[in-house]
Structures are given as structure tokens and as C-alpha cells.
Motif scaffolding. Structure first.
Motif, short mmCIF file in Angstrom:
data_model
loop_
_atom_site.label_atom_id
_atom_site.label_comp_id
_atom_site.label_asym_id
_atom_site.label_seq_id
_atom_site.Cartn_x
_atom_site.Cartn_y
_atom_site.Cartn_z
N GLN A 131 14.08 -1.28 -2.71
CA GLN A 131 12.77 -0.86 -2.80
C GLN A 131 12.78 0.13 -1.62
N ARG A 132 12.26 1.34 -1.88
CA ARG A 132 11.78 2.41 -1.00
C ARG A 132 10.85 1.70 0.11
N LEU A 133 10.85 2.23 1.39
CA LEU A 133 10.20 1.81 2.49
C LEU A 133 8.72 2.34 2.36
N THR A 134 8.60 3.45 1.75
CA THR A 134 7.44 4.07 1.43
C THR A 134 6.76 3.31 0.44
N HIS A 135 7.22 2.68 -0.59
CA HIS A 135 6.47 1.85 -1.51
C HIS A 135 6.16 0.63 -1.03
N PHE A 136 6.95 -0.02 -0.03
CA PHE A 136 6.55 -1.26 0.53
C PHE A 136 5.43 -1.43 1.17
N ARG A 137 5.06 0.09 2.21
CA ARG A 137 3.91 0.12 2.80
C ARG A 137 2.64 0.13 1.89
N ILE A 138 1.64 -0.64 2.19
CA ILE A 138 0.35 -0.80 1.39
C ILE A 138 -0.60 0.25 1.99
N ALA A 139 -1.13 1.00 1.18
CA ALA A 139 -1.90 2.02 1.50
C ALA A 139 -3.27 1.55 1.44
N GLU A 140 -4.34 2.31 2.52
CA GLU A 140 -5.59 1.73 2.93
C GLU A 140 -6.41 1.71 1.58
N GLU A 141 -6.10 2.54 0.37
CA GLU A 141 -6.84 2.49 -0.66
C GLU A 141 -6.65 1.35 -1.59
N GLU A 142 -5.52 0.64 -1.28
CA GLU A 142 -5.17 -0.41 -2.02
C GLU A 142 -5.95 -1.84 -1.80
N ILE A 143 -6.53 -1.70 -0.46
CA ILE A 143 -7.27 -2.89 -0.08
C ILE A 143 -8.59 -2.81 -0.36
N ARG A 144 -9.01 -3.76 -1.27
CA ARG A 144 -10.40 -3.56 -1.73
C ARG A 144 -10.77 -2.29 -2.23
N GLY A 145 -9.88 -1.89 -2.95
CA GLY A 145 -10.14 -0.39 -3.45
C GLY A 145 -10.41 0.89 -2.37
N GLY A 146 -10.07 0.50 -0.94
CA GLY A 146 -10.44 1.50 -0.30
C GLY A 146 -11.72 1.04 0.68
#
Ligand code: SF4
Lengths: 432, 553
Positions: free
Chosen positions: B525-540
Motif C-alpha cells: 500500500q502506498r503511504l499516501t493512501h494509508f494516510r486518512i484525509a480530513e475530508e474522510e472524517i465525518r465528510g469533513g
């Protein structure tokens, strides 16, 4: 990594490190080129599934009601009108991402519908065993880094999950000393591509009757417990069973992998159960874990969402305002016979099954989907990971992936459409 | 909009109020100072005679993530029997020991809880856990990141990396997975199990990376301190459930050498080997150590009788318990060179000696540990019991007669093996408010929660003061979340979404190139894909960040 979208150069636009949402293996290393106006071509892998799915990007078409092109709002109204009158609705297909699944399940709850995924047959062969007996399982990175003996039961899973061997078996295990690996095919032949991917790795093929994989597993378990009791099974000689049992016993970390949807004998869940028992028995001697492969069209992810939302997995009825799970009664193919209205969601592939006459079908599927019969309402929707960002689950149920948007064809995502349909339903009087 | 909650008895330990009568004012979701006589509230609730506390906070409850969904699948019989029908504005769901997300949010809110934290979020499963937590209505959530069996950390330690590099690794992982704290589960043990070791001593080198559990424990506790994460290392200790494990528990306390450490579900780690059954209570020894050392906090993991399911990352311990499964089915998973998960259904029987003694050990811990700021009310839901048993547990703590009555109904040999009968302590309302509100907020670093002072988020619970404490805590009169009334007389009256609490400690990003290589080579898995973006948490929407204070602990 962000897409390079040069403003001053001639295209193609190159998308790197693309996450592939299609088969559940979670490849996230794809290079996809975008040619104007919006066609995609996978450049980095020969995976036939990825090549076919990514390249299928016909331009957006308008929704239709009774075959007539209409604006989206009108299609939504028409769908709501159908559903408001439905007595026994079915919300199925469910080839969609996590947000799409959330919206579909909320709509189903509102309607009192039955919910199921198009591809849940394979999943259920596994889930039935999980619910009956439990199991010992593993995930893809454990397979890659720890497994020294991979036992593939039944038809080569690469037919469904093309890069399985390339990405998860060919690299040497990092967390075993010394790193070594061998692969045994039991009651199944490796595909040519698999042989190529495994070149340099010892491969043993024990061809046997694919309808008797369960018998072979049981024979292996017996031989594990007592080598003198090794019997032949599924057309495999006793000596081969004994040798494999011995190899299993000596393995440091064995993995038994299967793709249950490729089993075509009746009661395939019993085959899975025997494989699960073999894994459990092997753990008396060493470490061993199962790898039940499933997961096209995010069936694993949709099942996860259903399970956390309602506390029970797919194949559940929400009629009566509470979840009632029955994998037999509420399998979509069976329930479709009595449903009067069907919401069919298929965002990963341009396919909608034929339903019987008298059923009103609302289809949410990609542009260009060919249908046996024109549905009452057809709403073209985007594909997760192509038209909009999306969460999908990997086959091993643990890793959720974030696939990003590659192109903009102006197609709505399923969640938006289903929420609009729910909002257009007549408001119920509050009960409290 | 200004709301006045008039004349309640305020139990607000963070602000030194222990039942004093006073008014609360709420504006825009927060508690504000008394706006003075000129202000005209839009809404007034007359709370005279009622007990008012901040919304309760559960610091350790397995509410989301892969193991919970496996547990739901295994608990099929219970889920068939316990269905919730849709009631406006409520949706439907099922389950008692592993309720659906919907039922989880509703039941917590109905008991006056406004936050619960998932204490075992595996890095590889964090995205799933967040997706699931976002579907739990009404309450705030967050996750503690499980580290200490991840091959990358063990590899880093084995390479001789210094404290700084370990802290950078931990800092990156917390940020990437949007976590609130660090949890260690049987450090080294889950990894060793993958090499077929069924036991690993604290000072025994692990099978592949040759790192001892003690080294992992101290490295993580040190990293947490260095990064300034408010919550101390949250430790699920060694030899869970094994008689004699008190030695390892006391040894863990010694190992961190004055660093802050939180021992979770310590009831399961307070067992001795005395007596003819070679199973005895070591609660007094643990309590004595906790009382003596202010750097140590615990939650109890009380067991209550009945059917439940145990779900833990500790595959080593769970594999040993699998033979006790009731019903007889269980799941073990090795997960992503990260950790594992073991799910074993279990029925605690009040007539079984071992279970009765476990019950007594939990209560002994509650009653012997003096400082309610350092002991937390948990059942390790669902491992010791479903969280819905909290009201009964509170009654056991507040009502000695009830305790003695209940004890008399258990296994007859119990009294000679426990000092419970001689413990006269009864928790006060103020102590309950400390243990379930003020202290959890403080130990997690949630500065604007768990109290009723100006600036606090208006998560407020109102009770009628009943002598039957179970009845009182089971059904608060009113529950406010973010200033909105969500529960009235035990019924959910409005729906809203909670928030997700995280920390974002600073770290040196040069660690990322090492990690990116390792992710490519190992994890597929790419490290960049492992990282969870802010927009993924409760739709941002709904991420709440809490400050880290490097060097301050
Ligand atoms: S193997 Fe599966 S995930 Fe990988 S590229 Fe092919 S379809 Fe996509």
C-alpha cells in the motif's frame, strides 16, 4: 498523489498511484492515462479487470423514465412515486461505495425493503461458516510477509483477482527467516499468468476433482492428526495427501486461500467449512490461517456497512421497521420473484439483470448500460474511483481504501441520487 | 438562542461544585457565564431538585471497527432476539452486546453519555473504524491507535533507533490515522503468536525482531510523553486472564519508571494464584500500587453476569480462551503485520466461582483505589459486559446493602475469597461525576468537555435524584448534546451527529521516507493512501483537535 493536470501541455493527463476499486485486491499503484474527452486507459498493468473497467467511460447520458430522456429531478420524482406505492420493494445490486451503501440502506429502511448485493453468493458461502463455527483468517500483508506455504484450494483465484500472485505472493516474505515460500494448488490448475507470476517459486499442482475439495481438506486434516491414516481423496493419491499434510505440519505460517464464488458444487459452504476446519486443526501444530477471497464490486464493504448499520449482514428485510436477517429468504435472486418494485444499483459494471414482467425497476447504473428490458426509471450514475472519490473495502475485510476521482463527466454519485429519492418520498407523520 | 437550566444541583467536580444549587446558561452549543438580569432566555428548564452533571464520557468501549462487526456476525442468535423497531426520529438496529451503530449511539445517549472512545483501532483498520464511528449517532467518538505489535515499529526498535525516531514514527501514525491516543495491547505478544508462540514473558526476546515486551512498552510510553499526547499510554497488559498475572501488572508499572501509564481493564490483570483453586484476588496489591503512584491510572473492565462477547486485538490471550467460547464459535485473525483480532462469545455465570470472583475483584478495585480521578468506570464493553450494564454497576458502587445482597446470591465459596463484604465505601454523586465525566475529559485532554463551566460544550445530563441509583442512572430526565435536547425521559427526541476527537502531535517528517519505502516493500500500500484525509472524517465535518504539549508531562 495529485493528478498532473498540465494546463499548457497537450494531453494525455497521467494519473499515478491510482487506487483500483474493482476486485477487492486493493491495488493502489495503477497508472491511468486520460485521453480527451474522457477516456481512460490503464498503462501500468495487464490486469484484464482493471483494463476493461477503467476503459469503459462512455460520456454521460440523461436519465430516462419509461424510455424517455428527462432531467434528473424528474427521474427522481418518478422513482419516488413508484417506491411510495410499492408493497414489497427490493433494494439490491448494491455495487457501490460506502456512501452509496449508506444511502441505499437508509432508503431501504425508509421503504421497509429487502437489501442484498448482486454478488453475495460467494460471500455467503464464507459468512455461513463464519456464523456457524467461526474461523482463523489472515490478511493480504500477512500473506505477503509471513507465509511460507500457500495452499490454494480449488480453481485459481487469479481468474477473479488477477494480481493476487504478482502482488501478494511473488515478493519474498519479509518477516520470516530464512525467507522461503512455496505454493500448492489443490484441486485446481494455476492459470498461465499465475505460473509466470510465480516463476522462481516452487509450485506443486495436485489436480483433483474440483467438486470434492472438501473431501481433500478432510483427508488432509485426518492425515495431519495421524499420518498413518492418510487416505486418498478427490482423486489425489494417499501419498500426496500424506506429503502435503506433513508439509502443512512443518510450515511456519501456512495460508489456505480460496475464492468461494468459484466453487460450483451444491452446498459450497460445506466445502468452505471443511477448509476452515483444516486451518483450525493445523493450528494445533503450527500457525495456519485461511484467506477467503471475495470482493468484486465492493460486496465486502457493502456487507460491512450493512452489518454495522443494522447489526446484521446483507440479505436482510427491513419490512416491519426492524432488521430481519435470513440468508435464504432474502437472497435477492429469490426475493426478486415476489418483489413488486426493484431499486437496482450497479456502479462498477454496466449490467442489470432481467427481472420478471410486472416488476417496476429503477436502475442506477453507468452510462451505456445495456438492459434486457427498459426499466421504469434509469438514472446513469458515476463509477466510484472514476467519477467521484469513494471508500471501498479490500477483500480481506480489514483495509478500507480511498479511491479518488479521475474524470468529471457530470454524472451524479449514487448517494446523491438515492438521498434525493428518499427526500422526494411522501413525509410520514411522526409517531412520537 | 439562550437557554437557561435553572436551579439544578450541580455536580461539577472540575469546577469544585458538589451539589451546589445554581443556574446554567447555554448559547450556541456552549455553556456561557450568567448573562445578567437583563438577558431574556428563549427557553427555560426548571431543574429545581434535580441532579445536573456534564454528559458522561466512556474512555474504553469497543464500539467500532472490524472486530466489532465480526462480533456482530457471531452474535447472530442475540441479534435475532433483540431488534429495535424504527421510531421517529429513530432508525432501527439490533443487538445488546454488540449493538448496531444506531443502537450504540441511542443507548449511550439514553444513559446520559455524550462521548465514547474506541480503544483498539488498528492502523490498517483505522479508516474502517472512522467510517463506522461516523454512523454512530448522537455521541462523540474517537479512537486509540494500537501499536506495539506492528512489524514496522519492532523493526525500527530492532535497528537500534533512538527515542526520537520512535516518537516520529508514533507521531506520524497518530496523524495519519486520526487517532486520539496510543494503545498497546500485549506488546510483542500478538506478533509472537504469528510465529506460533503462545506465551511471551516480559523480558523474553520476541521471535523475529528479538525485542522484549519491556522494551516495546517503555519505548511507547516514552514516545507518548515526548510527543506530549494528553492521554498516557493506554496499556492492555500481559497475560490477560491468567492467574498470577498481577506480577506482570506490577512489573509494567515498575517498567515505565515514573512515566504516566494507564492500565486498562485492570480487573482482568489483577489475579493471584493463592488458595486451593490457584486463582485469587490480587486487587489489593494493584490498588495499593495505584494509590501510591500518581502517574498510574486505571479503568476496571468490570464483569457483569450474562451473555456477552469478548473482542480483543490480543490473539495470544484470545486463542487461549477460545475453548471457553459460549456459544462454541470464535474467530481469530492475523492482521496486516499490524496486530490481530480475536472474537470469542462468552457467558459469565454468577454461580461459577471464577466468574463470581472476577466480579468481586472488579468491585474491590473500585472500592480500594482512593482517587476517583484515576479510576474509570468501564466494563471493557463488550468484554466484561455490555455498556448498558453501567447503571447497575453504579448502584453496586453507591449502595453497600445492594452489593451485599447481590454477593449473597453468587457462588457460595465467594465470601471467603474476597474482602468485598468488609468494604464499606459507597461512592458519592460527586465521585460518580468525577469518575464518569470530569476525570475522563481530563485524562484525554478534552478541555472543553466533562464540566459545566463557561466555555464547555453544552453536553449536559439531568437526573431525578432517586434512592435506587440504577433507576436514576438508567433513565435521565434530559440529555443535551451541543446544547440541543436529544433525550427526554429516556426517549430520543432529536438526532444529530457527534464529533471525532483527535490529536495531531508534531514530529519530524523525515521518518516518512523510511516509512514510504517500507509500505511499498511490505504492506502493498502506498503511504499516501494509508494516510486518512480530513475530508474522510465525518465528510469533513466534526473533527475536534486537542492540543499536545511536548515535554510537559
Ligand atoms: S487485481 Fe483487482 S484491484 Fe488489482 S488492478 Fe486488477 S482489478 Fe484492480
Amino acid at each position: 498523489m495529485a493528478s498532473d493536470r498540465p494546463t499548457h501541455l497537450i494531453r494525455p493527463v497521467v494519473h499515478r498511484d491510482v487506487v483500483c476499486p474493482f476486485c477487492g485486491l486493493g491495488c493502489d499503484d495503477l497508472t491511468v492515462e486520460e485521453e480527451p474527452p474522457a477516456t481512460l486507459a490503464v498503462r501500468s498493468t495487464d490486469c484484464p479487470v482493471a483494463r476493461e473497467r477503467f476503459s469503459r467511460t462512455p460520456s454521460a447520458e440523461p436519465p430516462r423514465v419509461a424510455g424517455v430522456a428527462v432531467p434528473l429531478a424528474e427521474a427522481v420524482e418518478a422513482a419516488a412515486a413508484v417506491l411510495a406505492a410499492a408493497q414489497a420493494p427490493l433494494v439490491a445490486g448494491l455495487g457501490t461505495d460506502v456512501d452509496g451503501a449508506r444511502a441505499a440502506l437508509s432508503l431501504a429502511e425508509r421503504l421497509g425493503a429487502v437489501v442484498d448485493h448482486a454478488l453475495s453468493d460467494g460471500l455467503y458461502r464464507n459468512l455461513a461458516v463464519l456464523q456457524r463455527t467461526g474461523w482463523i483468517a489472515t490478511t493480504l500483508a500477512e500473506l505477503r510477509n509471513r507465509c511460507d506455504l500457500l495452499l490454494v484450494a480449488g480453481p485459481d483465484p487469479a481468474a477473479l483477482h488477477p494480481r493476487l500472485f504478482e502482488r501478494w505472493v511473488a515478493p519474498a516474505p519479509a518477516f520470516q527467516t530464512p525467507p522461503s515460500r512455496e505454493v500448492v494448488f489443490l484441486c485446481g490448475e494455476p492459470l498461465d499468468a499465475t505460473r509466470t507470476a510465480l516463476s522462481g517459486i516452487p509450485v506443486t499442482v495436485l489436480p483433483g476433482d474440483p467438486a470434492k475439495i472438501g473431501d481433500a481438506a478432510a483427508a488432509l486434516a485426518a492425515a495431519l492428526a495421524d499420518p498413518s491414516r492418510a487416505l486418498g481423496a478427490a482423486g489425489i493419491a494417499p501419498g500426496d495427501i500424506a506429503a502435503l499434510a506433513e508439509r502443512l505440519r512443518k510450515a511456519r505460517y501456512a495460508v489456505v486461500a480460496w475464492a468461494a464464488s468459484a466453487f460450483d458444487e451444491p452446498h459450497a459452504d460445506l466445502t468452505v467449512e471443511r477448509l476452515v476446519r483444516l486451518v483450525r486443526d493445523a493450528n494445533r501444530h503450527t500457525r495456519c490461517a485461511g484467506l477467503p477471497l471475495a470482493g468484486h464490486d465492493n460486496v465486502v464493504g457493502v456487507n460491512q456497512v450493512c452489518t454495522w448499520r443494522f447489526g446484521v449482514p446483507l440479505r436482510t428485510s427491513l419490512a416491519g421497521g426492524m432488521p430481519l436477517h435470513d440468508p435464504h429468504r432474502f437472497a435477492w435472486a429469490r426475493y426478486a420473484d415476489v418483489a413488486d418494485a426493484v431499486v437496482w444499483v450497479s456502479t462498477f459494471r454496466p449490467e442489470v439483470p432481467a427481472f420478471s414482467a410486472g416488476q417496476t425497476v429503477i436502475a442506477l447504473a453507468p452510462s451505456g448500460t445495456a438492459m434486457a428490458e427498459e426499466p421504469a426509471v434509469f438514472i446513469p450514475v458515476g463509477t466510484p474511483g472514476i467519477d467521484h472519490p469513494a471508500h471501498v473495502f479490500r477483500s480481506d475485510t480489514v483495509v478500507a481504501l480511498r479511491a479518488r476521482r479521475l474524470i468529471d463527466r457530470g454524472l451524479p454519485d449514487v448517494a446523491t441520487v438515492l438521498k434525493a429519492i428518499a427526500a422526494a418520498l411522501p413525509q410520514e407523520a411522526p409517531t412520537c | 438562542m439562550l437557554t437557561k437550566l435553572a436551579g439544578g444541583r450541580l455536580y461539577d467536580p472540575a469546577n469544585g461544585r458538589d451539589g451546589a444549587v445554581g443556574d446554567l446558561f447555554v448559547r450556541d452549543g456552549r455553556i456561557v457565564a450568567d448573562p445578567g438580569p437583563g438577558a431574556a432566555p428563549d427557553e427555560v428548564h426548571d431543574l429545581s431538585g434535580r441532579v445536573v452533571m456534564a454528559g458522561a464520557i466512556d474512555i474504553h468501549s469497543h464500539i467500532a471497527g472490524g472486530k466489532v462487526n465480526i462480533a456482530r456476525l457471531l452474535m447472530a442468535e442475540e441479534h435475532r432476539a433483540a431488534a429495535i423497531t424504527t421510531e421517529e426520529p429513530c432508525g432501527c438496529g439490533v443487538g445488546l452486546a454488540t449493538p448496531s451503530t444506531h443502537a450504540t449511539g441511542c443507548r449511550y445517549a439514553q444513559m446520559g453519555y455524550t462521548a465514547a472512545f474506541e480503544p483498539a483501532m488498528l492502523p490498517s483498520n483505522a479508516r474502517h473504524a472512522h467510517l463506522e464511528m461516523a454512523d454512530i449517532p448522537l455521541i462523540d467518538t474517537g479512537g486509540y491507535l494500537v501499536l506495539g505489535n506492528d512489524d514496522l515499529l519492532l523493526e525500527l526498535l530492532a535497528s537500534g533507533a533512538g527515542e526520537e525516531a520512535v516518537a516520529d514514527y508514533v507521531g506520524f501514525m497518530l496523524n495519519a490515522t486520526r487517532s486520539l491516543a496510543v494503545k498497546a495491547v500485549n506488546p510483542g505478544g500478538i506478533n509472537a503468536f504469528k510465529y506460533n508462540q503462545r506465551r511471551l514473558d516480559v523480558d523474553e526476546a520476541g521471535p523475529f525482531h528479538a525485542i522484549t515486551p519491556r522494551r516495546i512498552l517503555t519505548a511507547l510510553a516514552g514516545a507518548v510523553q515526548r510527543l506530549g499526547i494528553p492521554h498516557p499510554l493506554h496499556l492492555h497488559g500481559f497475560n490477560l486472564g491468567v492467574p498470577g498475572n498481577v506480577e506482570a501488572t506490577l512489573d509494567s508499572i515498575a517498567a515505565v519508571d515514573g512515566l504516566r501509564l494507564h492500565l486498562t481493564h485492570v480487573q482482568f490483570h489483577a489475579y493471584g494464584v493463592e488458595g486451593d483453586r490457584k486463582f485469587s484476588s490480587a486487587a489489593a496489591r494493584v490498588a495499593e500500587a495505584v494509590n501510591r503512584q500518581p502517574n498510574i491510572s486505571v479503568d476496571v473492565g468490570q464483569i457483569m453476569f450474562g451473555q456477552t462477547v469478548t473482542a480483543s486485538a490480543d490473539t495470544m490471550a484470545q486463542m487461549n480462551n477460545a475453548g471457553l467460547a459460549h456459544p462454541k464459535k470464535w474467530v481469530m485473525m492475523d492482521i496486516e503485520c499490524d496486530a490481530g483480532c480475536g472474537v470469542v462469545p462468552f457467558r459469565y455465570r454468577d454461580k461459577a466461582f471464577v466468574n463470581a470472583l472476577q466480579w468481586a475483584i472488579g468491585l474491590e478495585l473500585f472500592l480500594l483505589i482512593e482517587d476517583p480521578w484515576r479510576i474509570f468506570l468501564t466494563t471493557d464493553h463488550p468484554n466484561g459486559a455490555p455498556f448498558t450494564s453501567y447503571p447497575e454497576l453504579i448502584r453496586l458502587l453507591m449502595d453497600r446493602d445492594h452489593r451485599l445482597t447481590r454477593m449473597a446470591e453468587l457462588h457460595p465459596a465467594l465470601p471467603e475469597h474476597t474482602i468485598l463484604g468488609s468494604l464499606t465505601r459507597e461512592y458519592s454523586l460527586g465521585e460518580i461525576a468525577t469518575m464518569t465525566r470530569a476525570a475522563p475529559a481530563r485524562i484525554l485532554g478534552l478541555t472543553d468537555r466533562g464540566h459545566l463551566g463557561p466555555g464547555a460544550v453544552a453536553d449536559i445530563t439531568v437526573y431525578t435524584d432517586r434512592p435506587d441509583r440504577r433507576a436514576m442512572f438508567e433513565k435521565p430526565d434530559l440529555v443535551f448534546k451541543d446544547g440541543r435536547l436529544i433525550v427526554r425521559d429516556g426517549v430520543v427526541v432529536a438526532f444529530l451527529q457527534g464529533r471525532t476527537h483527535v490529536v495531531e502531535p508534531a514530529y519530524d517528517p523525515t521518518i516518512e521516507s523510511w516509512m514510504a519505502r517500507r509500505f511499498d516493500e511490505r504492506m502493498g500500500q502506498r503511504l499516501t493512501h494509508f494516510r486518512i484525509a480530513e475530508e474522510e472524517i465525518r465528510g469533513g465535518n466534526g473533527l475536534v483537535r486537542h492540543a499536545c504539549q511536548p515535554g510537559s508531562f
